[in-house]
Design a protein around this motif. Structure first.
Motif, PDB file in Angstrom:
ATOM      1  N   THR A 179       0.836  -1.200   0.000  1.00 31.51           N
ATOM      2  CA  THR A 179       0.000   0.000   0.000  1.00 31.51           C
ATOM      3  C   THR A 179       0.873   1.252   0.000  1.00 31.51           C
ATOM      4  OG1 THR A 179      -1.726  -1.149   1.213  1.00 31.51           O
ATOM      5  CG2 THR A 179      -1.809   1.246   1.241  1.00 31.51           C
ATOM      6  N   THR A 181       0.839   5.008   0.975  1.00 31.51           N
ATOM      7  CA  THR A 181       0.093   5.880   1.876  1.00 31.51           C
ATOM      8  C   THR A 181      -0.226   7.198   1.194  1.00 31.51           C
ATOM      9  OG1 THR A 181       1.267   4.899   3.735  1.00 31.51           O
ATOM     10  CG2 THR A 181       0.130   6.967   4.147  1.00 31.51           C
ATOM     11  N   GLY A 183      -2.368   7.663  -1.325  1.00 31.16           N
ATOM     12  CA  GLY A 183      -2.842   7.554  -2.695  1.00 31.16           C
ATOM     13  C   GLY A 183      -1.724   7.350  -3.681  1.00 31.16           C
ATOM     14  N   ALA A 184      -2.074   6.773  -4.820  1.00 29.58           N
ATOM     15  CA  ALA A 184      -1.075   6.427  -5.830  1.00 29.58           C
ATOM     16  C   ALA A 184      -0.405   7.648  -6.432  1.00 29.58           C
ATOM     17  CB  ALA A 184      -1.737   5.595  -6.933  1.00 29.58           C
ATOM     18  N   ASN A 185      -1.108   8.789  -6.508  1.00 25.92           N
ATOM     19  CA  ASN A 185      -0.550   9.991  -7.107  1.00 25.92           C
ATOM     20  C   ASN A 185       0.046  10.947  -6.063  1.00 25.92           C
ATOM     21  OD1 ASN A 185      -1.324   9.203  -9.694  1.00 25.92           O
ATOM     22  ND2 ASN A 185      -3.388  10.046  -9.412  1.00 25.92           N
ATOM     23  N   ASN A 186      -0.015  10.572  -4.809  1.00 26.38           N
ATOM     24  CA  ASN A 186       0.464  11.458  -3.755  1.00 26.38           C
ATOM     25  C   ASN A 186       1.920  11.122  -3.430  1.00 26.38           C
ATOM     26  OD1 ASN A 186       0.455  13.452  -1.884  1.00 26.38           O
ATOM     27  ND2 ASN A 186      -0.916  12.414  -0.441  1.00 26.38           N
ATOM     28  N   ASN A 207      -2.263  15.981  -1.800  1.00 26.14           N
ATOM     29  CA  ASN A 207      -3.708  15.878  -1.573  1.00 26.14           C
ATOM     30  C   ASN A 207      -4.002  14.763  -0.561  1.00 26.14           C
ATOM     31  OD1 ASN A 207      -4.314  17.847  -3.559  1.00 26.14           O
ATOM     32  ND2 ASN A 207      -4.080  16.289  -5.153  1.00 26.14           N
ATOM     33  N   VAL A 209      -5.743  11.949   0.236  1.00 23.86           N
ATOM     34  CA  VAL A 209      -6.619  10.940  -0.370  1.00 23.86           C
ATOM     35  C   VAL A 209      -6.368   9.594   0.311  1.00 23.86           C
ATOM     36  CG1 VAL A 209      -6.773  12.107  -2.591  1.00 23.86           C
ATOM     37  CG2 VAL A 209      -4.916  10.477  -2.155  1.00 23.86           C
ATOM     38  N   GLU A 210      -7.202   8.614  -0.032  1.00 23.18           N
ATOM     39  CA  GLU A 210      -7.083   7.289   0.581  1.00 23.18           C
ATOM     40  C   GLU A 210      -5.846   6.560   0.071  1.00 23.18           C
ATOM     41  OE1 GLU A 210     -10.619   5.133  -0.191  1.00 23.18           O
ATOM     42  OE2 GLU A 210     -11.908   6.412   1.050  1.00 23.18           O
ATOM     43  N   ASP A 211      -5.408   5.595   0.886  1.00 26.09           N
ATOM     44  CA  ASP A 211      -4.256   4.789   0.495  1.00 26.09           C
ATOM     45  C   ASP A 211      -4.568   4.000  -0.772  1.00 26.09           C
ATOM     46  OD1 ASP A 211      -3.218   5.785   2.783  1.00 26.09           O
ATOM     47  OD2 ASP A 211      -3.349   3.911   3.933  1.00 26.09           O
ATOM     48  N   ALA A 212      -3.532   3.713  -1.559  1.00 29.24           N
ATOM     49  CA  ALA A 212      -3.696   2.967  -2.812  1.00 29.24           C
ATOM     50  C   ALA A 212      -2.878   1.694  -2.760  1.00 29.24           C
ATOM     51  CB  ALA A 212      -3.281   3.812  -4.005  1.00 29.24           C
ATOM     52  N   THR A 222       3.643   9.229 -11.876  1.00 31.46           N
ATOM     53  CA  THR A 222       3.011  10.507 -11.553  1.00 31.46           C
ATOM     54  C   THR A 222       3.818  11.624 -12.229  1.00 31.46           C
ATOM     55  OG1 THR A 222       2.220   9.714  -9.427  1.00 31.46           O
ATOM     56  CG2 THR A 222       2.357  12.096  -9.711  1.00 31.46           C
TER      57      THR A 222
END
Length: 266
Positions: A179, A181, A183-186, A207, A209-212, A222
């Motif tokens: 995972t 932490t 988000g994938a783009n964060n 941003n 956002v939720e974990d990815a 990204t």
């Protein structure tokens, strides 16, 4: 002469004539009786011959059946027949008991053979549940053992008015998902000039956002642009960098890439 004849004819009285008629009738009746008697005698003789034939045939058939019953008596006496019946009954009882015992044995064997099948089915049905438990477990965060992070720039040097375009790529090189932490783009990019801090992307643009989750072997990229701002002084500053040499490093979940040199010429 004719007169004598006529006189003789005339001499027959009605009484004589009646007697003659009676005699003729009696003779006729006797003849009829004789004829009837003869017919009856012939008929009785024919019946007696038929009865004799029937009696003879009956005697013959009776003698045949007598021989037949005599053979049956000679082949098996009543006591021997009773013993044969009792032995047959005993044989049937024994065969019935053997059939019942065989059926009981087959049912017992079927029950015993069915028990392992049921246990095997129960084991098979239990296996998917046991294998499903790891999927339900929480996926761990990506670490340096899972991720390979790299940073690239679209150019090696930038003239006046050209902003560096950067791409952060990370790959899960492990055999298990992990995972990222936030988000994938964060992701974060940090730019320095020597030891001095110049720019930090996450400081002003990250941003919440939720974990990815990153699958095993998966790669994500990204893209971001550095506007040459000097946000070390604050996200709302309008200060820009001067020409020189800068070093950019990307990090994902604390896993850093190799530094990339950025040359600003104007």
């Amino acid at each position: 002469m004719s007169e004598n004849v006529d006189s003789q004819v005339e001499e027959v009285s009605p009484e004589v004539y009646r007697r003659r008629r009676i005699v003729a009738v009696l003779i006729l009746v006797l003849v009829l009786l004789l004829i009837i008697g003869l017919i009856s005698w012939l008929a009785g003789r024919g019946n007696s011959s038929d009865n004799a034939t029937a009696t003879a045939s009956t005697s013959t058939s009776a003698e045949a059946f007598s021989d037949f019953s005599q053979r049956a008596t000679e082949s098996a006496t009543p006591s021997e027949s009773a013993e044969a019946s009792e032995s047959a009954s005993a044989s049937e009882s024994a065969s019935a008991e053997a059939s019942e015992s065989a059926a009981a044995s087959e049912s017992a064997e079927a029950t015993e053979s069915a028990e392992p099948t049921e246990s095997a089915e129960a084991t098979e049905s239990a296996e998917p549940t046991a294998s499903a438990s790891p999927t339900e477990a929480v996926v761990a965060a990506c670490t340096v053992a899972d991720l390979q992070v790299s940073l690239t720039a679209d150019r090696t040097s930038y003239a006046a008015g050209q902003n560096p375009a950067l791409a952060v790529t990370y790959t899960n090189t492990s055999g298990n998902p992990c995972t990222v932490t936030g988000g994938a783009n964060n992701v974060d990019v940090n730019i320095t000039s020597g030891p001095a801090q110049v720019y930090n992307y996450a400081q002003c643009y990250a941003n919440p956002v939720e974990d990815a989750e990153v699958a095993a072997g998966a790669t994500n990229t990204t893209a971001l642009t550095w506007n040459r701002s000097l946000n070390v002084l604050g996200c709302n500053t309008s200060s820009t960098i001067r020409p020189g040499y800068y070093w950019a490093t990307a990090t994902v979940n604390g896993v850093a890439s190799q530094p990339v040199r950025i040359i600003v010429t104007g």
